[in-house]
Design a protein around this motif. Structure first.
Motif, PDB file in Angstrom:
ATOM      1  N   CYS A   1     -35.862  -7.374  31.699  1.00 46.35           N
ATOM      2  CA  CYS A   1     -35.858  -8.838  31.623  1.00 46.35           C
ATOM      3  C   CYS A   1     -35.147  -9.400  32.861  1.00 46.35           C
ATOM      4  O   CYS A   1     -33.928  -9.423  32.922  1.00 46.35           O
TER       5      CYS A   1
ATOM      6  N   LEU B   1     -36.726  -9.055  17.321  1.00 45.03           N
ATOM      7  CA  LEU B   1     -37.878  -9.319  18.166  1.00 45.03           C
ATOM      8  C   LEU B   1     -38.588 -10.600  17.732  1.00 45.03           C
ATOM      9  O   LEU B   1     -38.958 -11.434  18.567  1.00 45.03           O
ATOM     10  N   GLU B   2     -38.727 -10.771  16.426  1.00 38.33           N
ATOM     11  CA  GLU B   2     -39.361 -11.983  15.914  1.00 38.33           C
ATOM     12  C   GLU B   2     -38.503 -13.222  16.203  1.00 38.33           C
ATOM     13  O   GLU B   2     -39.008 -14.268  16.584  1.00 38.33           O
TER      14      GLU B   2
ATOM     15  N   TYR C   1     -28.791 -11.434  23.886  1.00 36.10           N
ATOM     16  CA  TYR C   1     -29.997 -10.834  23.326  1.00 36.10           C
ATOM     17  C   TYR C   1     -30.976 -10.666  24.475  1.00 36.10           C
ATOM     18  O   TYR C   1     -31.320 -11.632  25.162  1.00 36.10           O
TER      19      TYR C   1
ATOM     20  N   GLU D   1     -30.326  -5.076  22.458  1.00 34.44           N
ATOM     21  CA  GLU D   1     -31.725  -4.793  22.778  1.00 34.44           C
ATOM     22  C   GLU D   1     -32.585  -5.231  21.596  1.00 34.44           C
ATOM     23  O   GLU D   1     -32.464  -4.688  20.498  1.00 34.44           O
ATOM     24  N   ILE D   2     -33.446  -6.223  21.816  1.00 32.37           N
ATOM     25  CA  ILE D   2     -34.223  -6.785  20.701  1.00 32.37           C
ATOM     26  C   ILE D   2     -35.472  -5.977  20.382  1.00 32.37           C
ATOM     27  O   ILE D   2     -35.982  -6.063  19.270  1.00 32.37           O
ATOM     28  N   SER D   3     -35.960  -5.180  21.328  1.00 31.46           N
ATOM     29  CA  SER D   3     -37.236  -4.494  21.114  1.00 31.46           C
ATOM     30  C   SER D   3     -37.150  -3.397  20.057  1.00 31.46           C
ATOM     31  O   SER D   3     -38.183  -2.938  19.569  1.00 31.46           O
ATOM     32  N   GLU D   4     -35.942  -2.995  19.704  1.00 32.07           N
ATOM     33  CA  GLU D   4     -35.773  -1.914  18.740  1.00 32.07           C
ATOM     34  C   GLU D   4     -35.589  -2.403  17.304  1.00 32.07           C
ATOM     35  O   GLU D   4     -35.371  -1.608  16.409  1.00 32.07           O
TER      36      GLU D   4
ATOM     37  N   THR E   1     -33.824  -7.529  26.644  1.00 31.21           N
ATOM     38  CA  THR E   1     -34.650  -6.340  26.583  1.00 31.21           C
ATOM     39  C   THR E   1     -34.731  -5.754  27.983  1.00 31.21           C
ATOM     40  O   THR E   1     -34.530  -6.462  28.970  1.00 31.21           O
TER      41      THR E   1
ATOM     42  N   ASP F   1     -37.384  -5.210  14.592  1.00 30.50           N
ATOM     43  CA  ASP F   1     -38.462  -6.178  14.361  1.00 30.50           C
ATOM     44  C   ASP F   1     -37.936  -7.583  14.063  1.00 30.50           C
ATOM     45  O   ASP F   1     -38.521  -8.573  14.507  1.00 30.50           O
TER      46      ASP F   1
ATOM     47  N   GLY G   1     -37.760 -12.934  20.551  1.00 24.98           N
ATOM     48  CA  GLY G   1     -38.754 -12.406  21.468  1.00 24.98           C
ATOM     49  C   GLY G   1     -39.214 -13.337  22.564  1.00 24.98           C
ATOM     50  O   GLY G   1     -39.284 -12.947  23.721  1.00 24.98           O
TER      51      GLY G   1
END
Length: 117
Positions: free
Chosen positions: A12, A44-45, A7, A36-39, A9, A41, A48
């Protein structure tokens, strides 16, 4: 061959460091799927502030795998550590991440535009 999920982004540097250590320390052939975690939510939570997070096929997570001793311990627990490489790494420098389809500018990683590869 083992399957691992990272995981991450874009940009990084800790993720790049984990990948570099993994390429040196893993004694088994592995396939690394980058997520890719930014795509997303939810991702990302969840990840992140924890990336890079490396996950094996059983769902066991490793945080801070960019720290070579943590990664070495995690790999060893699964029988995947190249002991000779780990001993050598303890005496030398950190591995440098390979640039695959990306370039560094001002300390940040950017995707290489098409046609420049």
């Amino acid at each position: 061959m083992i399957r691992l999920t990272l995981y991450t982004t874009l940009g990084c540097h800790l993720c790049e460091q984990l990948e570099a250590w993994l390429s040196v320390l893993a004694s088994v052939e592995h396939r690394l799927e980058k997520v890719e975690i930014s795509e997303d939510d939810r991702l990302l939570e969840r990840f992140g502030e924890r990336i890079p997070v490396l996950v094996d096929a059983d769902g066991d997570e490793l945080e801070r795998g960019f720290e070579a001793p943590r990664l070495a311990e995690w790999l060893a627990a699964r029988g995947w550590l190249d002991e000779a490489a780990w001993r050598a790494a303890q005496e030398g420098e950190e591995p440098r991440p390979a640039s695959r389809g990306a370039e560094m500018r001002d300390g940040r990683r950017y995707l290489t535009p098409p046609g420049k590869l």
